[in-house]
Design an enzyme around this catalytic site. Structure first.
Site, PDB file in Angstrom:
ATOM      1  N   ASP A 263       0.857  -1.187   0.000  1.00  7.44           N
ATOM      2  CA  ASP A 263       0.000   0.000   0.000  1.00  7.44           C
ATOM      3  C   ASP A 263       0.897   1.242   0.000  1.00  7.44           C
ATOM      4  OD1 ASP A 263      -3.215   0.547   1.013  1.00  7.44           O
ATOM      5  OD2 ASP A 263      -1.781   2.210   1.115  1.00  7.44           O
ATOM      6  N   ILE A 264       0.531   2.236  -0.788  1.00  2.02           N
ATOM      7  CA  ILE A 264       1.338   3.448  -0.929  1.00  2.02           C
ATOM      8  C   ILE A 264       1.341   4.288   0.361  1.00  2.02           C
ATOM      9  CG2 ILE A 264      -0.419   5.081  -1.793  1.00  2.02           C
ATOM     10  CD1 ILE A 264       1.572   5.715  -4.100  1.00  2.02           C
TER      11      ILE A 264
ATOM     12  N   ASN B  11     -13.015  -2.956   2.488  1.00  2.00           N
ATOM     13  CA  ASN B  11     -13.945  -1.835   2.571  1.00  2.00           C
ATOM     14  C   ASN B  11     -14.933  -2.023   1.418  1.00  2.00           C
ATOM     15  OD1 ASN B  11     -12.787  -0.431   4.792  1.00  2.00           O
ATOM     16  ND2 ASN B  11     -11.187   0.357   3.454  1.00  2.00           N
TER      17      ASN B  11
ATOM     18  N   GLY C  14     -15.646   3.743   3.214  1.00  2.00           N
ATOM     19  CA  GLY C  14     -14.273   4.201   3.012  1.00  2.00           C
ATOM     20  C   GLY C  14     -13.586   3.628   1.795  1.00  2.00           C
ATOM     21  N   GLN C  15     -14.309   2.861   0.969  1.00  2.00           N
ATOM     22  CA  GLN C  15     -13.673   2.342  -0.257  1.00  2.00           C
ATOM     23  C   GLN C  15     -13.428   3.498  -1.224  1.00  2.00           C
ATOM     24  OE1 GLN C  15     -15.826  -0.812  -2.307  1.00  2.00           O
ATOM     25  NE2 GLN C  15     -14.169  -1.091  -3.802  1.00  2.00           N
TER      26      GLN C  15
ATOM     27  N   HIS D  51     -10.109  -5.310  -3.319  1.00  2.00           N
ATOM     28  CA  HIS D  51      -8.781  -5.516  -2.727  1.00  2.00           C
ATOM     29  C   HIS D  51      -8.939  -5.862  -1.266  1.00  2.00           C
ATOM     30  CE1 HIS D  51      -9.867  -1.240  -2.623  1.00  2.00           C
ATOM     31  NE2 HIS D  51      -9.281  -1.203  -1.431  1.00  2.00           N
ATOM     32  N   LEU D  52      -8.081  -6.778  -0.833  1.00  2.00           N
ATOM     33  CA  LEU D  52      -8.056  -7.211   0.569  1.00  2.00           C
ATOM     34  C   LEU D  52      -6.842  -6.561   1.222  1.00  2.00           C
ATOM     35  CD1 LEU D  52      -8.990  -9.083   2.890  1.00  2.00           C
ATOM     36  CD2 LEU D  52      -7.666 -10.925   1.821  1.00  2.00           C
TER      37      LEU D  52
HETATM   38  P1  5GP Z   1      -9.730   1.476   0.072  1.00  2.00           P
HETATM   39  O1  5GP Z   1     -10.000   2.666   0.960  1.00  2.00           O
HETATM   40  O2  5GP Z   1     -10.332   1.641  -1.308  1.00  2.00           O
HETATM   41  O3  5GP Z   1     -10.131   0.171   0.731  1.00  2.00           O
HETATM   42  O4  5GP Z   1      -8.174   1.386  -0.031  1.00  2.00           O
HETATM   43  C1  5GP Z   1      -7.427   1.795  -1.146  1.00  2.00           C
HETATM   44  C2  5GP Z   1      -5.978   1.727  -0.747  1.00  2.00           C
HETATM   45  O5  5GP Z   1      -5.208   1.909  -1.910  1.00  2.00           O
HETATM   46  C3  5GP Z   1      -5.543   2.810   0.249  1.00  2.00           C
HETATM   47  O6  5GP Z   1      -5.028   2.210   1.435  1.00  2.00           O
HETATM   48  C4  5GP Z   1      -4.465   3.603  -0.513  1.00  2.00           C
HETATM   49  O7  5GP Z   1      -3.386   3.998   0.302  1.00  2.00           O
HETATM   50  C5  5GP Z   1      -4.043   2.621  -1.596  1.00  2.00           C
HETATM   51  N1  5GP Z   1      -3.602   3.254  -2.818  1.00  2.00           N
HETATM   52  C6  5GP Z   1      -4.190   4.298  -3.478  1.00  2.00           C
HETATM   53  N2  5GP Z   1      -3.517   4.625  -4.596  1.00  2.00           N
HETATM   54  C7  5GP Z   1      -2.458   3.763  -4.660  1.00  2.00           C
HETATM   55  C8  5GP Z   1      -1.378   3.610  -5.591  1.00  2.00           C
HETATM   56  O8  5GP Z   1      -1.263   4.302  -6.610  1.00  2.00           O
HETATM   57  N3  5GP Z   1      -0.477   2.633  -5.319  1.00  2.00           N
HETATM   58  C9  5GP Z   1      -0.566   1.831  -4.216  1.00  2.00           C
HETATM   59  N4  5GP Z   1       0.396   0.917  -4.040  1.00  2.00           N
HETATM   60  N5  5GP Z   1      -1.561   1.955  -3.306  1.00  2.00           N
HETATM   61  C10 5GP Z   1      -2.494   2.907  -3.529  1.00  2.00           C
END
Ligand code: 5GP
Ligand code: ZN
Length: 104
Positions: free
Chosen positions: A30-31, A85, A91-92, A98-99
């Site tokens: 995760d970034i 999420n 919060g998605q 994705h898990l």
């Molecule tokens: P969500 O809130 O949709 O469940 O989580 C999305 C996740 O994707 C977040 O934790 C966010 O930090 C991660 N994310 C968003 N953009 C990128 C990216 O460009 N690269 C990576 N490796 N992670 C990302």
């Protein structure tokens, strides 16, 4: 799927730190990590959210959970969280399933 960030990561059109890849899923860092280990396990099939899964997709989801467990072991996580999420209200922000594997 055009204009999907995670499809672009899977297709290597966008850079990420991929730590696992097989026929069904990939996992990358995760970034914006929330824990020492914060990986995203992502199916190669574009499914926007868990509430969209169809008959047969349980094989993919089960495989993702097994992969997350193996990555937790590999990273010597003592304890960890596995999180989906589901929906903007939860919060998605990325609409490709994705898990989250988050562990210390
Ligand atoms: P969500 O809130 O949709 O469940 O989580 C999305 C996740 O994707 C977040 O934790 C966010 O930090 C991660 N994310 C968003 N953009 C990128 C990216 O460009 N690269 C990576 N490796 N992670 C990302
Ligand atoms: Zn996608």
């Amino acid at each position: 799927m055009e204009d999907c960030l995670f499809c672009k990561i899977i297709n290597k059109e966008v850079d990420s730190e991929i730590v696992h890849e097989d026929d069904i899923c990939v996992a990358f860092k995760d970034i914006n990590p929330k824990k020492r280990v914060h990986l995203l396990v992502v199916p190669k099939k574009h499914i926007p959210k868990i509430s969209d899964i169809k008959e047969g997709d349980e094989k993919i989801i089960g495989h993702m959970i097994k992969t997350a467990k193996e990555l937790a072991d590999k990273n010597q996580c003592i304890g960890y969280q596995l999180l989906f999420n589901v929906g903007r209200e939860a919060g998605q922000i990325i609409f490709h399933v994705h898990l989250h594997l988050m562990g210390n």
